[in-house]
Design an enzyme around this catalytic site. Structure first.
Site, PDB file in Angstrom:
ATOM      1  N   THR A 119       0.848  -1.198   0.000  1.00 32.50           N
ATOM      2  CA  THR A 119       0.000   0.000   0.000  1.00 32.50           C
ATOM      3  C   THR A 119       0.877   1.239   0.000  1.00 32.50           C
ATOM      4  OG1 THR A 119      -1.849  -0.995   1.124  1.00 32.50           O
ATOM      5  CG2 THR A 119      -1.566   1.355   1.463  1.00 32.50           C
ATOM      6  N   ARG A 127     -15.199  -5.672   2.228  1.00 35.55           N
ATOM      7  CA  ARG A 127     -14.298  -5.249   3.310  1.00 35.55           C
ATOM      8  C   ARG A 127     -13.579  -3.943   2.935  1.00 35.55           C
ATOM      9  NH1 ARG A 127      -8.547  -4.026   3.943  1.00 35.55           N
ATOM     10  NH2 ARG A 127      -7.958  -4.534   6.062  1.00 35.55           N
ATOM     11  N   VAL A 128     -13.533  -3.039   3.903  1.00 37.02           N
ATOM     12  CA  VAL A 128     -12.794  -1.788   3.730  1.00 37.02           C
ATOM     13  C   VAL A 128     -11.767  -1.701   4.853  1.00 37.02           C
ATOM     14  CG1 VAL A 128     -12.990   0.736   3.811  1.00 37.02           C
ATOM     15  CG2 VAL A 128     -14.705  -0.608   2.579  1.00 37.02           C
ATOM     16  N   GLY A 129     -10.563  -1.327   4.509  1.00 32.89           N
ATOM     17  CA  GLY A 129      -9.510  -1.213   5.520  1.00 32.89           C
ATOM     18  C   GLY A 129      -9.373   0.211   6.032  1.00 32.89           C
ATOM     19  N   ASP A 130      -8.203   0.508   6.557  1.00 32.06           N
ATOM     20  CA  ASP A 130      -7.938   1.829   7.127  1.00 32.06           C
ATOM     21  C   ASP A 130      -7.623   2.876   6.075  1.00 32.06           C
ATOM     22  OD1 ASP A 130      -5.559   0.269   6.593  1.00 32.06           O
ATOM     23  OD2 ASP A 130      -4.441   1.962   7.423  1.00 32.06           O
ATOM     24  N   THR A 172       0.343   1.822   6.923  1.00 31.71           N
ATOM     25  CA  THR A 172       0.251   0.667   6.040  1.00 31.71           C
ATOM     26  C   THR A 172       0.242  -0.589   6.912  1.00 31.71           C
ATOM     27  OG1 THR A 172       1.291  -0.513   4.187  1.00 31.71           O
ATOM     28  CG2 THR A 172       2.772   0.585   5.700  1.00 31.71           C
ATOM     29  N   GLY A 173      -0.238  -1.678   6.339  1.00 33.14           N
ATOM     30  CA  GLY A 173      -0.298  -2.918   7.100  1.00 33.14           C
ATOM     31  C   GLY A 173      -1.729  -3.308   7.422  1.00 33.14           C
ATOM     32  N   GLY A 202      -5.068  -3.152   8.333  1.00 27.51           N
ATOM     33  CA  GLY A 202      -5.936  -1.998   8.508  1.00 27.51           C
ATOM     34  C   GLY A 202      -6.850  -2.057   9.711  1.00 27.51           C
TER      35      GLY A 202
HETATM   36  C1  SD4 Z   1      -5.612  -2.390   4.435  1.00 25.94           C
HETATM   37  N1  SD4 Z   1      -3.798  -1.041   5.234  1.00 25.94           N
HETATM   38  O1  SD4 Z   1      -6.465  -2.459   3.569  1.00 25.94           O
HETATM   39  C2  SD4 Z   1      -4.281  -1.735   4.083  1.00 25.94           C
HETATM   40  C3  SD4 Z   1      -3.377  -2.776   3.549  1.00 25.94           C
HETATM   41  C4  SD4 Z   1      -1.944  -2.350   3.466  1.00 25.94           C
HETATM   42  O2  SD4 Z   1       0.191  -2.744   2.869  1.00 25.94           O
HETATM   43  O3  SD4 Z   1      -1.542  -1.326   3.913  1.00 25.94           O
HETATM   44  N2  SD4 Z   1      -1.079  -3.119   2.899  1.00 25.94           N
HETATM   45  O4  SD4 Z   1      -5.756  -2.862   5.562  1.00 25.94           O
END
Ligand code: SD4
Length: 334
Positions: free
Chosen positions: A193, A221-224, A244-245, A247
């Site tokens: 990301t 699904r929706v992340g951060d 990132t990571g 979410g």
């Molecule tokens: C999520 N934060 O959708 C994002 C994924 C992400 O590196 O950052 N990947 O949760």
């Protein structure tokens, strides 16, 4: 010549300026007309551009634009666009991994120095979703558009629909279907990301975050990444942060807003990123199984980055130099 090749051939400036300012319809990245005027340096030590992971070309694109006098918002939109159209990047834009039903759905948000923001969630068939989030911010009375409505708005705004599921992503998804085991892999699956922050020559800060989210997520699904305060937050008086990571963990701790508030209360960007990671790991023993990383910048152009697991890097463009910075990590240190 393809845009990517052209970029790497050293004609970065000409290209980056050309494709936005000549008003190209595809992609319509919508550089603001006010950005054309060159700006004077402020007391802040900008311009600085930082982004998550080692996206050298994306960060250089933003940095060069800042050096040319373009504003922070234009720089981050153009910068992240490099990865949105990079089909080899399987967690951003075109080529992103699909959900478990085979749909590529994208999330993005932007925030500018005035505190304005825009976001799109779960959008299909549109590559440049950060630019689309900017359109939502600038051309609608709303902050967030989701799903079909966001896509319709994109098409009405001149964005073109295209199939985001590449052959490679489809093949990987079909392989995944054989076992259908949902287990994001630290620094591998969820490592691409792009979140970017820029401090321009006027001392203004903007940011963008764009992703296809976690591979093989549930439909809807929706992340951060498109959630203001979680994936991204800017307060131009203080600074900005982006995540990132995993979410879900960023959302639970409102990570980016937290970092900006910690900086407001006197922490450096580095200290604030470390504290935000600590909030996650101290409340969630499962942190050994996921990665979260933050990057941050303050009004003086100081930056910081930190993560749970070793392996995260931030790119930093400053004074014409674009370098990877290896982030410290909670699990390495403790
Ligand atoms: C999520 N934060 O959708 C994002 C994924 C992400 O590196 O950052 N990947 O949760």
């Amino acid at each position: 010549m393809k845009r990517r090749n052209f970029l790497t051939s050293g004609a970065l400036n000409t290209l980056a300026l050309g494709f936005g300012l000549s008003g190209l319809a595809k992609p319509n990245l919508n550089l603001s007309s006010s950005s054309k005027s060159r700006t004077k340096k402020s007391k802040a030590s900008g311009p600085v551009a930082i982004c998550t992971w080692e996206f050298t070309q994306a960060n250089a694109t933003a940095g060069k634009l800042l050096d040319e006098g373009y504003n922070a918002l234009d720089a981050v939109i153009q910068g992240v666009a490099v990865e949105e159209e990079n089909i080899k990047n399987t967690t951003v834009g075109k080529g992103g991994s699909p959900d478990r039903e085979g749909n590529v759905t994208l999330d993005a948000c932007v925030m500018d120095h005035t505190g304005n923001c825009g976001a799109v969630m779960c959008v299909e068939d549109i590559t440049h979703v950060a630019a689309l989030a900017r359109k939502v911010m600038e051309d609608t009375p709303h902050v967030i558009l989701a799903g079909e409505g966001a896509k319709e708005f994109a098409l009405n705004s001149g964005f073109e629909a295209e199939n985001l599921l590449t052959e490679a992503s489809e093949k990987a998804w079909k392989e995944w279907l054989k076992e259908s085991k949902y287990q994001p892999i630290i620094n591998i699956e969820n490592h691409d990301t792009i979140g970017m922050l820029a401090l321009d020559a006027k001392g203004n800060i903007s940011g963008a975050c764009t992703t296809s989210g976690l591979a093989y997520k549930m439909k809807g699904r929706v992340g951060d990444s498109p959630i203001i305060g979680s994936g991204l937050f800017i307060d131009n008086a203080i600074g900005g942060a982006v995540a990132t990571g995993m979410g879900e963990e960023v959302i639970k701790t409102v990570g980016s807003f937290l970092i900006v508030e910690l900086m407001r209360n006197g922490m450096s960007p580095q200290e604030a990123c470390e504290e935000a990671v600590r909030r996650i790991v101290t409340t969630n023993p499962n942190h050994v199984n996921f990665q979260v990383a933050y990057i941050a910048i303050n009004k003086e152009g100081e930056t910081g980055c930190y993560c749970i697991h070793p392996g995260f890097k931030m790119m930093k463009y400053e004074k014409g130099a674009n370098n990877p910075i290896v982030a410290g990590s909670y699990l390495q240190k403790n």
